[in-house]
Enzyme design. Structure first.
Site, PDB file in Angstrom:
ATOM      1  N   HIS A 125       0.814  -1.209   0.000  1.00 22.37           N
ATOM      2  CA  HIS A 125       0.000   0.000   0.000  1.00 22.37           C
ATOM      3  C   HIS A 125       0.853   1.267   0.000  1.00 22.37           C
ATOM      4  O   HIS A 125       0.666   2.152  -0.836  1.00 22.37           O
ATOM      5  CB  HIS A 125      -0.922  -0.011   1.225  1.00 22.37           C
ATOM      6  CG  HIS A 125      -1.850   1.160   1.286  1.00 22.37           C
ATOM      7  ND1 HIS A 125      -3.067   1.167   0.656  1.00 22.37           N
ATOM      8  CD2 HIS A 125      -1.736   2.370   1.892  1.00 22.37           C
ATOM      9  CE1 HIS A 125      -3.671   2.322   0.875  1.00 22.37           C
ATOM     10  NE2 HIS A 125      -2.884   3.072   1.623  1.00 22.37           N
ATOM     11  N   LYS A 162      -4.918  10.025  -8.340  1.00 21.60           N
ATOM     12  CA  LYS A 162      -4.489  10.178  -6.946  1.00 21.60           C
ATOM     13  C   LYS A 162      -4.679  11.639  -6.572  1.00 21.60           C
ATOM     14  O   LYS A 162      -4.003  12.524  -7.103  1.00 21.60           O
ATOM     15  CB  LYS A 162      -3.028   9.765  -6.787  1.00 21.60           C
ATOM     16  CG  LYS A 162      -2.487   9.930  -5.361  1.00 21.60           C
ATOM     17  CD  LYS A 162      -3.107   8.932  -4.397  1.00 21.60           C
ATOM     18  CE  LYS A 162      -2.443   9.020  -3.025  1.00 21.60           C
ATOM     19  NZ  LYS A 162      -3.013   8.063  -2.061  1.00 21.60           N
ATOM     20  N   HIS A 193       3.145   6.206  -1.914  1.00 25.22           N
ATOM     21  CA  HIS A 193       3.826   7.337  -1.297  1.00 25.22           C
ATOM     22  C   HIS A 193       5.344   7.256  -1.452  1.00 25.22           C
ATOM     23  O   HIS A 193       6.070   7.627  -0.533  1.00 25.22           O
ATOM     24  CB  HIS A 193       3.468   7.413   0.189  1.00 25.22           C
ATOM     25  CG  HIS A 193       2.003   7.600   0.457  1.00 25.22           C
ATOM     26  ND1 HIS A 193       1.347   8.778   0.182  1.00 25.22           N
ATOM     27  CD2 HIS A 193       1.068   6.751   0.955  1.00 25.22           C
ATOM     28  CE1 HIS A 193       0.065   8.650   0.510  1.00 25.22           C
ATOM     29  NE2 HIS A 193      -0.130   7.443   0.979  1.00 25.22           N
TER      30      HIS A 193
END
Length: 391
Positions: free
Chosen positions: A266, A324, A281
């Site tokens: 993730h 995103k 990220h």
């Protein structure tokens, strides 16, 4: 005495004896005349908006949803907003939650007040980790073209405001360093769509071990382990490594199929859920996908104050057809640096905002636990970790 005269709401100044920036009240370092001179028009800066999927995870997580209970809160830091407390001194002050003794009195590794990690200790170790990151990119290693900065209110319109890629140049010799190479080997081991179970080959499992083995050789991870060992969180380095593997690589289900996600997938690789990008990220992943034409950089809402790497960028982008809205990431950091800071925050402040200090600048990281399944003796997997604010 330094004053806020003509300095109201200036940027954080590491060389100043006191501050007049918008967050000095929060950090307790304002000049004495700040409130008198600056608060009439003072509006505290908003943190970076929480990415939508992390908000969903916050709602799904019950770790802090019941502030009248110590469930999942044993020996957390004092929080004045809670109705009752589960910290090391709550019995002394008579404000423990009713289930403190049943849940926390025999809590493994947290039997003494000295085991509670303070904000100051977290900021100190984060500075040590920052200084120890010798594998980070140098200024000449990356040419960044951040282009158009937009307001947070504009992120929902999904407009591409930047015609050129984010990365103009990256010195790919960085990627031959052992920790970078081991990290990159992991990125193609996942299916990005949630609801599809992950099934690792023996080679892919070996790559997880190789990554952990390489990062544990670095000064960054040695600093983190030494700190946590001193805090009585881990009795040996092997215990620490085993826990990292479980919390980051242990599988759980975000969708309908068993074992379709993990903290590592993730946060660092990225996922797609309900037609939107979640997680993602990491700057290395972004660069590699952008190079392949799979990522289209749209804009950014925040560019950090650091004049060297690692820096921070909060951006909007399209990942092979999926948007995103807010993706915060370190830029130019080594894999071990990000892994260490996110791990530190998850261990010291699970499910909460974690206040760090990097090169004299404050930075906040938010983590969430995955509460629908556990490993070991009721321990939680990482649901997500990401940067939420900076002064």
């Amino acid at each position: 005495m330094e004053s806020c005269a003509s300095r109201c709401n200036e940027k954080f100044n590491r060389d100043a004896a006191c501050q007049c920036d918008r967050r000095c009240l929060r950090h307790g370092n304002c000049c004495e005349d700040y409130e008198h001179l600056c608060t009439e028009d003072h509006k505290e800066s908003e943190p970076l908006p929480q990415p939508e999927e992390e908000t969903e995870e916050a709602l799904a997580s019950n770790l802090y949803s019941a502030p009248t209970s110590c469930q999942g809160r044993c020996y957390e830091a004092f929080d004045k907003h809670h109705q009752c407390h589960c910290n090391a001194r709550c019995q002394e002050f008579g404000n423990c939650c009713k289930d403190f003794e049943s849940l926390c009195s025999d809590h493994e590794g947290f039997s003494h007040s000295s085991d509670a990690i303070t904000k100051e200790e977290i900021q100190s170790i984060s500075e040590k980790i920052y200084r120890a990151d010798t594998n980070k990119a140098q200024k000449e290693d990356i040419i960044l073209n951040s282009q158009n900065c937009i307001s947070p209110s504009e992120t929902r319109d999904q407009r591409d405001r930047c015609p050129k890629p984010l990365f103009t140049y990256v010195n790919e010799k960085l990627f031959s360093k052992p920790t970078y190479a081991a990290f990159i080997n992991l990125l193609n081991n996942y299916q990005r769509a949630t609801g599809h179970g992950e099934h690792f080959s023996a080679q892919e499992l070996a790559e997880q071990d190789a990554f952990l083995r390489e990062i544990m050789k670095t000064a960054v991870m040695k600093e983190l382990y030494s700190f946590l060992h001193h805090q009585n969180r881990y009795g040996s380095e092997q215990e620490f490594i085993n826990d990292l593997k479980n919390m980051w690589f242990g599988l759980y289900s975000r969708g309908n199929e068993e074992g379709d996600s993990s903290g590592f997938e993730h946060v660092f690789s990225g996922e797609v859920k309900k037609g939107k990008v979640t997680g993602f990220h990491n700057w290395i992943r972004f660069y590699l996908e952008e190079k392949e034409g799979l990522v289209d950089y749209y804009s950014h809402i925040y560019d950090g104050p650091w004049d060297s790497y690692p820096d921070v960028l909060a951006m909007q982008f399209n990942w092979d057809g999926y948007y995103k809205e807010v993706g915060s990431a370190f830029i130019g950091s080594s894999p071990e640096f990000e892994f260490a800071l996110y791990s530190l925050c998850f261990i010291a402040r699970p499910g909460k905002v974690c206040q760090l200090s990097l090169g004299g600048y404050p930075l906040a990281v938010r983590t969430y636990t995955w509460d629908k399944s556990t490993y070991g003796n009721g321990k939680k997997h990482i649901a997500t970790a990401y940067i939420v604010s900076s002064a």
